[in-house]
Enzyme design. Structure first.
Site, PDB file in Angstrom:
ATOM      1  N   CYS A 287       0.855  -1.195   0.000  1.00  0.00           N
ATOM      2  CA  CYS A 287       0.000   0.000   0.000  1.00  0.00           C
ATOM      3  C   CYS A 287       0.892   1.247   0.000  1.00  0.00           C
ATOM      4  O   CYS A 287       0.642   2.224  -0.705  1.00  0.00           O
ATOM      5  CB  CYS A 287      -0.884   0.035   1.242  1.00  0.00           C
ATOM      6  SG  CYS A 287      -1.879  -1.423   1.513  1.00  0.00           S
TER       7      CYS A 287
ATOM      8  N   CYS B 188      -7.292  -1.714  -5.448  1.00  0.00           N
ATOM      9  CA  CYS B 188      -5.852  -1.426  -5.337  1.00  0.00           C
ATOM     10  C   CYS B 188      -5.060  -2.722  -5.390  1.00  0.00           C
ATOM     11  O   CYS B 188      -4.035  -2.819  -6.050  1.00  0.00           O
ATOM     12  CB  CYS B 188      -5.536  -0.697  -4.032  1.00  0.00           C
ATOM     13  SG  CYS B 188      -5.886   1.066  -4.064  1.00  0.00           S
TER      14      CYS B 188
ATOM     15  N   HIS C  54     -34.701   2.061  13.821  1.00  0.00           N
ATOM     16  CA  HIS C  54     -33.657   3.059  14.005  1.00  0.00           C
ATOM     17  C   HIS C  54     -34.112   4.502  13.801  1.00  0.00           C
ATOM     18  O   HIS C  54     -33.501   5.411  14.331  1.00  0.00           O
ATOM     19  CB  HIS C  54     -32.471   2.735  13.104  1.00  0.00           C
ATOM     20  CG  HIS C  54     -31.829   1.422  13.447  1.00  0.00           C
ATOM     21  ND1 HIS C  54     -31.179   1.207  14.643  1.00  0.00           N
ATOM     22  CD2 HIS C  54     -31.768   0.239  12.776  1.00  0.00           C
ATOM     23  CE1 HIS C  54     -30.732  -0.043  14.679  1.00  0.00           C
ATOM     24  NE2 HIS C  54     -31.090  -0.654  13.570  1.00  0.00           N
TER      25      HIS C  54
ATOM     26  N   CYS D  70     -28.784  -7.524  10.749  1.00  0.00           N
ATOM     27  CA  CYS D  70     -30.077  -6.864  10.959  1.00  0.00           C
ATOM     28  C   CYS D  70     -31.162  -7.543  10.127  1.00  0.00           C
ATOM     29  O   CYS D  70     -32.256  -7.813  10.622  1.00  0.00           O
ATOM     30  CB  CYS D  70     -29.991  -5.394  10.544  1.00  0.00           C
ATOM     31  SG  CYS D  70     -29.447  -4.299  11.857  1.00  0.00           S
TER      32      CYS D  70
END
Lengths: 282, 172, 111
Positions: free
Chosen positions: A97, A135, A202, A243
């Site tokens: 990286c 990448c 939520h 969820c």
């Protein structure tokens, strides 16, 4: 009220995850944290929340203490692993990286706060995990990391950490508009056998108990988060899978267009919140 | 607002009513709507009292205490009343002791009486340590956590605390 | 959890104290603490693999330690305080079920 312990689990099962006696009972026993007033004002009047509040303010003082001090926060074990990987070459190109991005605290500052971001080549938004894997495959000629692999989650957290304290700031206009609308649609679409949308818990009911759980606004600013339950770092799409599983639905695939759209919309719902990665949650 | 959002909100208003006071738990009537008429009133998310020890807790304490009955004194056990998740529960134990070469805490055993096995951890102290330690433990269910301290003269003291472990609604 | 040797994190609130003063030590190590009670998707028990012992010694003398059972959470964390009587090397050791040892050291000064 009291029943045989042998049948209690059966009834709990039959109930799905909504138990009401428990709601009142748990609230009287658990002193829930003071979450109101701990957030920020939404930037625009059309925002669905009156106050945007990070999930950490819905957690107990013990959990908050674990996040407050970087040393107490087990998420930093992941950060240290990723820091070591950052400059370690991998793949046929012999690059790391750091070969392209040098010093992460400088070059990655703000990157994680603006994700997901429009990609002109793919003509769609990409999130941090996808960007890291692009990448790897394109620049490093390395194998992409699998979703949920320790490497990908660690690196995602490490890059996000470089935006810590910066406001969540996704771009939702221009070519992102249809993706924003798609995410919004998913947020309000009921799902699963329990027939609940994200908003049901939520948006409408944060700051209340859902069975023994004290519900947050489902903000994404702390992700990836160290979950006390799993005792490891959890990426956002794994939490969203959880969820949907909980409402007895069939989750979308991690890194699917649906989840990236939902990630974008969630980021907008938390616009302006400081990035907290790696957060600590229950 | 998109169509989906509008129709969602409409549906939600019908079922749950407007959210007037965010501080309150979902009212019984509202939640009956949510639970679609199942026998919701019966669920107990937390065991209100811990059962008697069902593992080797008693044996473990006996063998640690060397046959003595620990006195309920000198030991302080700090644990959350309700653990947010049973897999990571912070615990602090501290013991009253001068911590001199002549009088100090040697070992402190932590026991969980509702786990598959009672033993959690044993701390070892020396006179150059402060008699206090903190770690994070796993509790399988609501139960008693017991700390037994053994002094260098063989005397034993203890403290216990019940920790409620929630069966969360959102375990996913 | 990583298969490579986990790297411990150690933090002392201070490394130089007067005699009689305390040093607070926090330690955290990456470890799955596999309890030996879980099963894999095929129904086989996943073998136990935990850190079973932690010690903190000052120049070879035991200051603080712990024997761990599977009920200690993953990534074992310890916070404790010492009242060192002399300057020296603090050595921290974690012992894995497989017999491997992870060690770290810190120098402290008592004036």
């Amino acid at each position: 009220m009291k029943m045989q312990s042998a049948i209690r689990p059966l009834i709990a099962l039959a109930l799905g995850f909504i138990g009401v006696a428990g709601v009142a009972w748990a609230q009287s026993a658990l002193e829930h944290p003071d979450w109101q007033g701990k957030g920020i004002k939404p930037p625009t009047p059309d925002h669905p929340l009156q106050e945007i509040i990070s999930g950490i303010h819905f957690r107990t003082k013990e959990t908050q203490a674990m996040q407050e001090d970087d040393f107490n926060n087990p998420g930093f074990l992941a950060i240290e692993r990723a820091e070591a990987m950052w400059s370690k070459p991998d793949g046929a190109a012999g690059k790391s990286c750091a070969s392209c991005h040098q010093d992460a605290p400088v070059t990655m500052k703000g990157v994680g706060a603006a994700m997901p971001k429009w990609n002109e080549v793919l003509k769609k938004p990409v999130n941090l995990e996808q960007q890291i894997n692009m990448c790897r495959t394109e620049r490093m000629q390395a194998e992409p990391w699998k979703f949920k692999s320790q490497e990908l989650t660690d690196m995602t957290a490490y890059v996000r950490l470089q935006s810590r304290g910066m406001p969540v700031s996704p771009k939702v206009d221009g070519p992102m508009t249809p993706w924003f609308e798609k995410g919004k649609n998913l947020y309000y679409t009921r799902n699963g056998q329990l027939d609940l949308a994200c908003a049901g818990c939520h948006e409408k009911n944060h700051g209340k108990f859902l069975r023994a759980d004290f519900m947050s606004q489902g903000q994404s600013n702390g992700f990836p988060v160290y979950r006390l339950r799993d005792q490891r770092l959890i990426p956002l799409h794994e939490r969203m899978e959880g969820c949907i599983f909980d409402v007895r639905g069939e989750p979308y695939k991690p890194l699917s267009d649906e989840f990236v759209a939902l990630e974008l919309y969630l980021a907008w719902r938390g616009i302006g919140l400081p990035v907290e990665t790696p957060g600590v949650r229950n | 607002m998109t169509d989906a959002a509008a129709s969602y909100n409409l549906l939600f208003k019908i079922e749950l009513g407007e959210n007037k006071n965010m501080n309150n738990a979902i009212s019984r009537r509202q939640a009956f709507g949510l639970g679609a008429g199942v026998i919701v009133g019966l669920a107990l998310p937390l065991r209100p009292t811990a059962a008697l020890a069902k593992n080797d807790a008693e044996e473990a304490i006996k063998s640690f205490a060397g046959g003595k009955t620990p006195e309920k004194a000198k030991v302080k056990l700090e644990l959350p009343e309700i653990a947010e998740n049973g897999n990571t529960v912070p615990v602090t134990v501290s013991i009253e002791s001068p911590m001199t070469k002549d009088s100090y805490v040697k070992d402190v055993l932590i026991i969980a009486d509702g786990n598959p096995r009672a033993g959690v951890i044993t701390f070892h102290f020396s006179p150059s340590a402060v008699p206090e330690a903190n770690t994070r433990i796993r509790l399988a269910e609501t139960q008693n956590v017991v700390a037994v301290a053994k002094m260098n003269d063989g005397s034993v003291y203890m403290a216990s605390k019940e920790v409620k472990v929630t069966i969360g609604g959102c375990g996913g | 959890m990583a298969e490579t040797a986990p790297k411990p994190r150690i933090r002392l609130d201070r490394k130089e104290v007067k005699a009689g003063e305390t040093i607070e030590i926090k330690s955290l190590i990456s470890h799955i603490m596999e309890s030996g009670q879980r099963r894999d998707p095929q129904g086989n028990i996943i073998p136990r693999k935990i850190i079973n012992k932690f010690t903190c010694e000052l120049d070879g003398e035991m200051v603080f330690g712990a024997d761990l059972e599977p009920a200690v959470s993953a990534n074992p964390y310890f916070q404790f305080k010492i009242k060192p009587g002399k300057s020296g090397t603090l050595k921290f050791t974690w012992i894995d079920d497989d017999g491997s040892k992870i060690e770290a050291t810190e120098q402290i000064k008592v004036t």
